[in-house]
Scaffold this active site. Structure first.
Site: not given
Ligand code: M6R
Length: 612
Positions: A2, A27, A73, A99-100, A485, A489, A492, A508, A607
């Site tokens: 949020c 956010r 969010w 927010n929270g 990673e 990517k 997501e 395995h 984010k």
């Molecule tokens: O702000 P942070 O690095 O603590 O965030 C951690 C994850 O939420 C963040 O890396 C998330 O996995 C991203 N969407 C990945 O692209």
């Protein structure tokens, strides 16, 4: 999650708030709302993005020089107009954005219901606004006192802004656990979840601390009190952020811009720290804790998502270079599993946003057990940067695309510097080798630049695989975290199922998935146990899997096996993640664009994950 923004001053509030919401939309983006105050309180809100709110508000009365806005969010209650913020109190005299998460909202809700309050939404937030109104009426106190009294009854995390009809020149803002920054201009004030909505108006900011309440009144100085009614003097800081850092700069998406920024962001993360002339590394932010790190019996890295992947690279690096045992923990598991921790441990929390709730909780836990806690954060002044004993900023610049790109490579660069620093000071690496790695690290930004020139080729490969349903990403050694990673990517932002695995683990289980429809992406650079990876490629080939391989320039062996090869420059094995990640980011980006996905704001994500 949020985003919240508020304004009071001589300007019309609406344009400031809408622009601020657009900046904060990363956010959360399932609904948005705005509240303007002059003779009355007006709330406009709707399901969807900030642009939907703009359409909805078009032609309505948006006048007023005080207001607040929210982009959501969803946590409690589905994303719809009713659950969107702001929320009104029962008598419609108070409006609130949040927010929270209010953890004890059920108890508060049932008490308020017993006192006759009618709830219109399914949110946890609505209890706050009714509670504040209830206290104002029953205790006959001003809104700021009602907020203070209410917050003493609240368990959970919050960044809230409140407007009251009967105090038309006042904003009350408070935080605990969720971020909040105040901007102080000439005769005007701004409140926001991060500094991006206020940079064109002021560079004087105050980061509100946990359990602080800001009382912001037109024509008066900012006042800060704690929820225990102690006055605090605002600590005004200068903001180091520029407008062009948070704009797209001609790129179609923030993600693409951020991928292309990596030669610069990696360089910035090492600037003033990597000293080729002197043949050493310095990390000013943790200088006071150097001895503690050198004496550490073990290092525990805690993080989430992409930052956790960077942590995994850090484990390989630090063990390899500095010979200190390293454990890498998901913050969300670590915080709840009663880990063995003591004063000899050094915990490193990695976070781009510096606001991730689980990582913050992991830090609190580690501190409570006496461990030294260091941070590797991108956002200056963020909660994690402030909660840790000391730390190193990654200096990658604002990352706005929800998918983390340049933050990852900057985190890995900083971890490399840290590994090198410890190794040199502990004497766990011969100087000639140390100097070789230093030189190689220095050349990484230029090599990233060369990889970015492969964009067209990578886009062509994306065209072939854009419609697949599943994919596997495989790597070994330093390339295992890269595989994780790369898979993250892809999933997501394109919503294609992707799994990252250590290449040898494939047999395995995951090998059962392989047929002629399964693309398998190998990170098969010519360092480390390259021959073993070739055997793994053979195994996939024998089962007719489609092979896309990231290889070292000039490689011939993999080329004979793979359907597509992306050649990257050679480097030290431990530095390969800084290079091999780049084509994977581009591949995911192009596939997502071709699938018409919202690359910068993928569904269901936000984010900063400020809720657990
Ligand atoms: O702000 P942070 O690095 O603590 O965030 C951690 C994850 O939420 C963040 O890396 C998330 O996995 C991203 N969407 C990945 O692209």
């Amino acid at each position: 999650m949020c985003g919240i923004v508020a304004y009071i001053g001589p300007r019309e509030a609406y344009p400031v708030l809408i622009k601020g919401l657009h900046r904060l939309e990363y956010r959360g983006y399932d609904s948005a709302g705005i509240c303007l105050l002059n003779d009355d309180i007006r709330i406009f809100k709707c399901k969807g993005k900030v642009s939907d709110l703009e359409d909805y508000v078009a032609g309505k009365n948006t006048s007023g020089t005080i207001g607040m806005a929210h982009t959501r969010w969803a946590t409690h209650g589905e994303p719809n107009t009713i659950n969107a913020h702001p929320h009104f109190s029962q008598n419609r005299t108070i409006a609130l954005i949040h927010n929270g998460i209010i953890e004890n909202y059920m108890v508060l809700r049932s008490e308020l219901k017993n006192r006759g309050y009618i709830f219109t939404s399914e949110t946890d937030t609505e209890v706050l606004v009714h509670l504040i109104e209830d206290i104002m009426i029953s205790e006959q106190v001003a809104v700021e006192d009602a907020v203070r009294i209410a917050l003493n009854q609240v368990i959970g995390a919050y960044a809230i802004v409140i407007l009251a009809r009967d105090s038309p020149d006042k904003i009350i803002a408070a935080r605990k656990g969720s971020p909040m920054v105040l901007g102080i201009g000439k005769g005007e004030f701004f409140v926001a979840s991060d500094a991006t909505p206020l940079i064109e108006y002021t560079d004087n900011v105050v980061y509100l601390n946990d359990e602080e309440i800001a009382i912001i009144e037109r024509g008066k100085d900012l006042k800060i009190k704690t929820i225990r009614n102690q006055s605090h003097t605002p600590y005004i800081q200068k903001l180091a952020l520029s407008l062009n850092e948070i704009e797209k700069g001609g790129f179609e998406h923030f993600m693409l811009k951020e991928i292309y920024e990596q030669p610069r962001s990696i360089f910035d993360s090492m600037r003033g720290r990597l000293h080729i002339d002197q043949g050493n590394v310095t990390l000013g932010g943790i200088r006071d804790y150097e001895q503690k790190i050198l004496n550490a019996k073990r290092i525990i890295i805690t993080a989430c998502g992409t930052s956790w992947h960077a942590g995994l690279v850090g484990e390989y690096l630090i063990e390899d270079l500095a010979r200190i045992p390293v454990e890498v923990e998901y913050s969300s598991e670590f915080r709840y599993r009663n880990p063995v921790l003591n004063e000899d441990d050094v915990v490193i929390a990695i976070s781009q946003s510096g606001e991730t709730a689980d990582t913050l909780a992991a830090i609190d836990l580690a501190k409570s057990k006496g461990a030294t806690v260091l941070g590797i954060c991108n956002v200056v002044g963020s909660s994690i940067a402030r909660a840790t004993h000391a730390g190193v900023y990654t200096h990658a610049g604002p990352e706005i695309g929800v998918a983390s790109t340049k933050a990852f490579t900057a985190q890995v660069a900083v971890l490399t510097l840290l590994g090198l620093l410890i190794a040199q000071k502990k004497g766990t690496i011969p100087n000639s080798r140390f100097q070789k790695i230093l030189l190689e690290l220095d050349s990484i930004p230029a090599k990233v630049e060369r990889i970015l020139q492969l964009n067209d080729k990578i886009r062509d490969i994306a065209t072939i695989y854009k419609d697949v349903k599943n994919s596997l990403y495989l790597g070994r050694g330093y390339n295992f975290p890269v595989a994780l990673e790369g898979a993250l990517k892809l999933k997501e932002i394109s919503y294609i199922h992707a799994e990252g695995y250590p290449a040898a683990e494939m047999k395995h289980g995951p090998i059962a998935l392989i047929d002629e429809h399964m693309p398998v992406l190998f990170i098969a650079t010519r360092r480390g146990i390259y021959e073993k990876v070739i055997s793994n490629i053979e195994e996939v080939k024998a089962r007719k899997g489609k092979i896309i391989a990231i290889v070292t320039e000039g490689d011939e062996s993999v080329k004979n096996l793979a359907d597509h090869c992306i050649e990257i420059p050679d480097t030290e094995e431990m530095l390969i993640p800084l290079l091999a990640t780049i084509p994977l980011q581009l591949l995911s980006y192009h596939i997502a664009v071709m699938r018409n996905c919202n690359v910068d704001q993928p569904r269901n994500l936000a984010k900063s994950v400020t809720v657990e």
